[in-house]
Design an enzyme around this catalytic site. Structure first.
Site, PDB file in Angstrom:
ATOM      1  N   SER A 111       0.847  -1.188   0.000  1.00 10.92           N
ATOM      2  CA  SER A 111       0.000   0.000   0.000  1.00 10.92           C
ATOM      3  C   SER A 111       0.883   1.238   0.000  1.00 10.92           C
ATOM      4  O   SER A 111       1.969   1.236   0.596  1.00 10.92           O
ATOM      5  CB  SER A 111      -0.895   0.022   1.240  1.00 10.92           C
ATOM      6  OG  SER A 111      -1.605   1.251   1.330  1.00 10.92           O
ATOM      7  N   TYR A 120      -1.977  -0.260  10.121  1.00  6.59           N
ATOM      8  CA  TYR A 120      -2.034  -0.663   8.715  1.00  6.59           C
ATOM      9  C   TYR A 120      -0.757  -0.246   7.991  1.00  6.59           C
ATOM     10  O   TYR A 120      -0.146  -1.037   7.264  1.00  6.59           O
ATOM     11  CB  TYR A 120      -3.257  -0.030   8.047  1.00  6.59           C
ATOM     12  CG  TYR A 120      -3.460  -0.438   6.605  1.00  6.59           C
ATOM     13  CD1 TYR A 120      -3.955  -1.699   6.294  1.00  6.59           C
ATOM     14  CD2 TYR A 120      -3.159   0.432   5.554  1.00  6.59           C
ATOM     15  CE1 TYR A 120      -4.146  -2.085   4.972  1.00  6.59           C
ATOM     16  CE2 TYR A 120      -3.351   0.061   4.243  1.00  6.59           C
ATOM     17  CZ  TYR A 120      -3.843  -1.203   3.946  1.00  6.59           C
ATOM     18  OH  TYR A 120      -4.024  -1.580   2.649  1.00  6.59           O
TER      19      TYR A 120
END
Length: 267
Positions: free
Chosen positions: A129, A142
């Site tokens: 990501s 995350y």
């Protein structure tokens, strides 16, 4: 003979788009899901696999190899979102997120490397990501899990070069998928000191996902990586400013970059 591709988390979102696109291009595609029986309309074969269960991983991969005799490309796509003030996220949820986003991909890689060594070929693509390049407020866990996978890929590449096995990261920005519905949200508590900033940031994050890019862009990016003879280590796919934010982090002083992020999130 068409290449055999395994995509973890292939029942929805980016994984589903990848699987359908690669199937149309002539690849033999296997997707995974914890509950494949729910997805009877899948355009490619789904097998049962839970990335947090090493036995499940081994069983799925061995079944595919038994059926096809080979495994050419593995896309570690299965992942989970998590939001909240780090102080208020339960430790069990932090560990669960790392089980899915970090340990899961590593265990999939460990399970496929023996077959790829036998073939003296293979490509492993880890979906990370853009958030993994920076510590984002209320997405810190995350960011950490995806950032850890980025670094592990760098190390893995050097360790497996002698076996003619390649590895790359592909880091997406915001895409219009159902990831927001499936991620863990620490509740916005009325008595929390983070109530207002976290609540506002959570609303902004959900709006970004809803307005995100078409997952087909990721599918095409994966197709291009597969067809690249010598893939790069890192790829980024998404809005220009999301990708440019990584460049800014490299060139700006830390505190200037931090202020830029805080201004973006209105903190």
């Amino acid at each position: 003979m068409s290449k055999v591709v395994l995509i973890t988390g292939g029942s929805s979102g980016i994984g589903k788009s990848m699987g359908e696109f690669l199937s149309e291009k002539g690849f033999t595609v296997y997707g995974t899901s914890r509950t494949p029986e729910k997805y009877t309309d899948s355009k490619f074969k789904l097998v049962q696999l839970d990335v947090s269960d090493t036995t499940s991983i081994q069983n799925a991969i061995q079944a595919i190899i038994k059926e096809t005799g080979r495994l050419d490309v593995v896309v570690n796509n299965a992942g989970a979102g998590i939001t909240g003030p780090i102080e208020e996220i339960p430790e069990a949820e932090i560990k669960r997120n790392f089980e899915t986003n970090f340990f899961g991909p590593i265990n999939v890689i460990k399970a496929v490397l023996p077959q790829m060594r036998i073939q003296n070929s293979g490509l492993i693509i880890n979906i990370t990501s853009i958030a993994g390049y920076m510590g984002l407020p209320y997405r810190g866990i995350y960011s950490a899990s995806k950032g850890a996978l980025e670094l592990v890929t760098e190390a893995f590449r050097m360790e497996i070069k002698d076996f003619n096995i390649q590895m790359a990261n592909v880091a997406p920005g915001d895409f219009a998928t159902n990831i927001a519905a499936g991620r863990y949200h620490a509740p916005v508590k009325d008595d929390s000191p983070y109530k207002t900033p976290y609540g506002n940031t959570l609303k902004m994050m959900n709006e970004h996902v809803d307005a995100g890019k078409d997952p087909q862009l990721m599918a095409k990016a994966i197709f291009n990586v597969i067809n690249t003879p010598n893939p790069k280590i890192h790829y980024k796919v998404g809005e220009f400013m999301q990708k440019f934010s990584i460049v800014l982090k490299r060139i700006l002083p830390d505190k200037v970059y931090e202020k830029m992020l805080m201004k973006h999130y209105k903190l």
